[in-house]
Design a protein around this motif. Structure first.
Motif, PDB file in Angstrom:
ATOM      1  N   MET A   1       6.313  49.510-102.978  1.00 37.04           N
ATOM      2  CA  MET A   1       7.345  50.535-103.005  1.00 37.04           C
ATOM      3  C   MET A   1       6.698  51.917-102.917  1.00 37.04           C
ATOM      4  O   MET A   1       5.699  52.187-103.574  1.00 37.04           O
ATOM      5  N   THR A   2       7.244  52.791-102.102  1.00 42.65           N
ATOM      6  CA  THR A   2       6.720  54.142-101.943  1.00 42.65           C
ATOM      7  C   THR A   2       7.379  55.086-102.939  1.00 42.65           C
ATOM      8  O   THR A   2       8.595  55.078-103.118  1.00 42.65           O
ATOM      9  N   ILE A   3       6.560  55.900-103.596  1.00 47.07           N
ATOM     10  CA  ILE A   3       7.056  56.897-104.550  1.00 47.07           C
ATOM     11  C   ILE A   3       7.202  58.226-103.816  1.00 47.07           C
ATOM     12  O   ILE A   3       6.233  58.748-103.262  1.00 47.07           O
ATOM     13  N   ARG A   4       8.415  58.752-103.806  1.00 45.07           N
ATOM     14  CA  ARG A   4       8.715  59.998-103.091  1.00 45.07           C
ATOM     15  C   ARG A   4       8.417  61.193-103.996  1.00 45.07           C
ATOM     16  O   ARG A   4       8.850  61.227-105.150  1.00 45.07           O
ATOM     17  N   LEU A   5       7.682  62.186-103.458  1.00 45.36           N
ATOM     18  CA  LEU A   5       7.219  63.313-104.264  1.00 45.36           C
ATOM     19  C   LEU A   5       7.734  64.653-103.754  1.00 45.36           C
ATOM     20  O   LEU A   5       7.832  64.873-102.548  1.00 45.36           O
ATOM     21  N   LEU A   6       8.013  65.542-104.692  1.00 46.95           N
ATOM     22  CA  LEU A   6       8.292  66.942-104.388  1.00 46.95           C
ATOM     23  C   LEU A   6       7.188  67.768-105.036  1.00 46.95           C
ATOM     24  O   LEU A   6       6.860  67.556-106.210  1.00 46.95           O
ATOM     25  N   LEU A   7       6.606  68.720-104.289  1.00 50.55           N
ATOM     26  CA  LEU A   7       5.573  69.600-104.822  1.00 50.55           C
ATOM     27  C   LEU A   7       6.107  71.021-104.910  1.00 50.55           C
ATOM     28  O   LEU A   7       6.682  71.533-103.944  1.00 50.55           O
ATOM     29  N   ALA A   8       5.908  71.664-106.050  1.00 46.78           N
ATOM     30  CA  ALA A   8       6.317  73.065-106.218  1.00 46.78           C
ATOM     31  C   ALA A   8       5.143  73.858-106.769  1.00 46.78           C
ATOM     32  O   ALA A   8       4.716  73.640-107.905  1.00 46.78           O
ATOM     33  N   ASP A   9       4.606  74.752-105.942  1.00 48.53           N
ATOM     34  CA  ASP A   9       3.487  75.604-106.336  1.00 48.53           C
ATOM     35  C   ASP A   9       3.537  76.847-105.458  1.00 48.53           C
ATOM     36  O   ASP A   9       3.720  76.733-104.244  1.00 48.53           O
ATOM     37  N   ASP A  10       3.382  78.019-106.067  1.00 49.78           N
ATOM     38  CA  ASP A  10       3.504  79.240-105.274  1.00 49.78           C
ATOM     39  C   ASP A  10       2.264  79.538-104.431  1.00 49.78           C
ATOM     40  O   ASP A  10       2.306  80.400-103.568  1.00 49.78           O
ATOM     41  N   GLN A  11       1.173  78.828-104.654  1.00 45.09           N
ATOM     42  CA  GLN A  11      -0.032  79.021-103.855  1.00 45.09           C
ATOM     43  C   GLN A  11      -0.042  77.988-102.731  1.00 45.09           C
ATOM     44  O   GLN A  11      -0.248  76.796-102.968  1.00 45.09           O
ATOM     45  N   ALA A  12       0.177  78.462-101.505  1.00 49.20           N
ATOM     46  CA  ALA A  12       0.303  77.563-100.361  1.00 49.20           C
ATOM     47  C   ALA A  12      -0.936  76.696-100.169  1.00 49.20           C
ATOM     48  O   ALA A  12      -0.841  75.516 -99.821  1.00 49.20           O
ATOM     49  N   LEU A  13      -2.103  77.271-100.407  1.00 46.49           N
ATOM     50  CA  LEU A  13      -3.351  76.527-100.230  1.00 46.49           C
ATOM     51  C   LEU A  13      -3.445  75.365-101.216  1.00 46.49           C
ATOM     52  O   LEU A  13      -3.800  74.233-100.845  1.00 46.49           O
ATOM     53  N   VAL A  14      -3.106  75.642-102.470  1.00 44.95           N
ATOM     54  CA  VAL A  14      -3.129  74.598-103.506  1.00 44.95           C
ATOM     55  C   VAL A  14      -2.093  73.525-103.199  1.00 44.95           C
ATOM     56  O   VAL A  14      -2.366  72.325-103.286  1.00 44.95           O
ATOM     57  N   ARG A  15      -0.907  73.976-102.829  1.00 43.87           N
ATOM     58  CA  ARG A  15       0.183  73.040-102.507  1.00 43.87           C
ATOM     59  C   ARG A  15      -0.211  72.133-101.343  1.00 43.87           C
ATOM     60  O   ARG A  15      -0.007  70.914-101.389  1.00 43.87           O
ATOM     61  N   GLY A  16      -0.805  72.734-100.311  1.00 42.60           N
ATOM     62  CA  GLY A  16      -1.236  71.951 -99.149  1.00 42.60           C
ATOM     63  C   GLY A  16      -2.326  70.961 -99.497  1.00 42.60           C
ATOM     64  O   GLY A  16      -2.323  69.821 -99.012  1.00 42.60           O
ATOM     65  N   ALA A  17      -3.267  71.392-100.354  1.00 41.97           N
ATOM     66  CA  ALA A  17      -4.360  70.494-100.752  1.00 41.97           C
ATOM     67  C   ALA A  17      -3.824  69.314-101.562  1.00 41.97           C
ATOM     68  O   ALA A  17      -4.237  68.166-101.355  1.00 41.97           O
ATOM     69  N   LEU A  18      -2.901  69.603-102.481  1.00 47.57           N
ATOM     70  CA  LEU A  18      -2.289  68.527-103.274  1.00 47.57           C
ATOM     71  C   LEU A  18      -1.547  67.540-102.373  1.00 47.57           C
ATOM     72  O   LEU A  18      -1.660  66.316-102.538  1.00 47.57           O
ATOM     73  N   ALA A  19      -0.793  68.089-101.426  1.00 51.58           N
ATOM     74  CA  ALA A  19      -0.029  67.227-100.509  1.00 51.58           C
ATOM     75  C   ALA A  19      -0.969  66.339 -99.705  1.00 51.58           C
ATOM     76  O   ALA A  19      -0.723  65.133 -99.547  1.00 51.58           O
ATOM     77  N   ALA A  20      -2.054  66.918 -99.197  1.00 54.31           N
ATOM     78  CA  ALA A  20      -3.007  66.151 -98.392  1.00 54.31           C
ATOM     79  C   ALA A  20      -3.660  65.042 -99.213  1.00 54.31           C
ATOM     80  O   ALA A  20      -3.799  63.901 -98.747  1.00 54.31           O
ATOM     81  N   LEU A  21      -4.041  65.360-100.444  1.00 54.06           N
ATOM     82  CA  LEU A  21      -4.685  64.366-101.310  1.00 54.06           C
ATOM     83  C   LEU A  21      -3.733  63.229-101.671  1.00 54.06           C
ATOM     84  O   LEU A  21      -4.091  62.046-101.603  1.00 54.06           O
ATOM     85  N   LEU A  22      -2.516  63.594-102.045  1.00 55.15           N
ATOM     86  CA  LEU A  22      -1.559  62.572-102.479  1.00 55.15           C
ATOM     87  C   LEU A  22      -1.067  61.721-101.309  1.00 55.15           C
ATOM     88  O   LEU A  22      -0.797  60.530-101.475  1.00 55.15           O
ATOM     89  N   ASP A  23      -0.967  62.324-100.125  1.00 51.32           N
ATOM     90  CA  ASP A  23      -0.527  61.568 -98.949  1.00 51.32           C
ATOM     91  C   ASP A  23      -1.551  60.527 -98.506  1.00 51.32           C
ATOM     92  O   ASP A  23      -1.228  59.624 -97.728  1.00 51.32           O
ATOM     93  N   LEU A  24      -2.789  60.649 -98.998  1.00 53.02           N
ATOM     94  CA  LEU A  24      -3.810  59.646 -98.680  1.00 53.02           C
ATOM     95  C   LEU A  24      -3.545  58.324 -99.405  1.00 53.02           C
ATOM     96  O   LEU A  24      -4.049  57.276 -99.003  1.00 53.02           O
ATOM     97  N   GLU A  25      -2.778  58.405-100.478  1.00 50.11           N
ATOM     98  CA  GLU A  25      -2.454  57.201-101.252  1.00 50.11           C
ATOM     99  C   GLU A  25      -1.353  56.422-100.524  1.00 50.11           C
ATOM    100  O   GLU A  25      -0.327  56.993-100.156  1.00 50.11           O
ATOM    101  N   PRO A  26      -1.552  55.116-100.307  1.00 50.84           N
ATOM    102  CA  PRO A  26      -0.587  54.335 -99.510  1.00 50.84           C
ATOM    103  C   PRO A  26       0.815  54.240-100.113  1.00 50.84           C
ATOM    104  O   PRO A  26       1.791  54.046 -99.385  1.00 50.84           O
ATOM    105  N   ASP A  27       0.916  54.408-101.439  1.00 52.76           N
ATOM    106  CA  ASP A  27       2.226  54.257-102.088  1.00 52.76           C
ATOM    107  C   ASP A  27       2.862  55.589-102.465  1.00 52.76           C
ATOM    108  O   ASP A  27       3.899  55.626-103.136  1.00 52.76           O
ATOM    109  N   LEU A  28       2.247  56.713-102.038  1.00 56.87           N
ATOM    110  CA  LEU A  28       2.802  58.032-102.362  1.00 56.87           C
ATOM    111  C   LEU A  28       3.183  58.762-101.086  1.00 56.87           C
ATOM    112  O   LEU A  28       2.452  58.740-100.101  1.00 56.87           O
ATOM    113  N   ASP A  29       4.345  59.428-101.103  1.00 59.51           N
ATOM    114  CA  ASP A  29       4.830  60.132 -99.919  1.00 59.51           C
ATOM    115  C   ASP A  29       5.412  61.486-100.331  1.00 59.51           C
ATOM    116  O   ASP A  29       6.411  61.546-101.052  1.00 59.51           O
TER     117      ASP A  29
END
Length: 202
Positions: A1-29
């Protein structure tokens, strides 16, 4: 089962890095990203995430208030606070607002992904060092009104401006500031605000 995620961070660089890291996980989207606290609820309603990862300090609405708003609007969405500011007062307030977890941003990627899974499973995840600090520091000694006044005063605003902004008399503002100074053991309102901020009480 895929876990759907929302990211909220005012620093675009941090937000993008978190998204990239978490998207590497097969069950996280990562299904949504926002840069402001007041955009969290609308994004959650639109994208129906299972878990929202929220920063504390964001424009529009800070993360703890956004947590409370999100939990009211979307009770099925769990909240994991991911912040630079590992302050005991923030932890306590976040949990009271309905967050299921609280970790700092230097948490290794694998541990962060695991924290997301555990929060999604209904477990509570708290940074252990922060949990210990929270027990030692205790709850904020400030009343809700003292907190509000001290928050307004931390940027050096004059008493008259604070009174007008909070619809209070100047005398009432001075009384609240005096009480906050006493409770924090500070010598001035600026020092009181710094102490309260450092403990996460503001």
């Amino acid at each position: 089962m895929t876990i759907r995620l929302l990211l909220a961070d005012d620093q675009a660089l941090v937000r993008g890095a978190l998204a990239a890291l978490l998207d590497l996980e097969p069950d996280l989207d990562v299904v949504a990203e926002v840069g402001r606290g007041d955009e969290v609820v609308a994004a959650a309603v639109e994208h129906c995430p299972d878990v929202a990862l929220l920063d504390v300090e964001m424009p529009g609405l800070e993360g703890i208030s956004a947590t409370a708003a999100l939990r009211e609007a979307m009770p099925s969405t769990r909240v994991l606070i991911v912040t630079t500011f590992g302050r005991p007062g923030y932890l306590r307030r976040a949990l009271q607002a309905g967050a299921s977890g609280f970790v700092v941003k230097d948490t290794p990627a694998r541990q962060l992904a695991d924290a997301v899974r555990r929060v999604h499973a209904g477990l509570r995840v708290v940074d252990p060092t922060l949990a210990a600090d929270s027990l030692v520091s205790g709850e904020s000694p400030l009343t809700e009104r003292e907190t509000e006044v001290l928050r307004a005063a931390r940027d050096g605003a004059p008493v008259a401006s604070i009174a007008a902004a909070l619809f209070l008399s100047a005398g009432t503002v001075r009384n609240h500031l005096s009480s906050a100074i006493g409770k924090t053991g500070a010598g001035t309102r600026t020092e009181a605000a710094r102490i309260a901020d450092a403990n996460g009480w503001l």
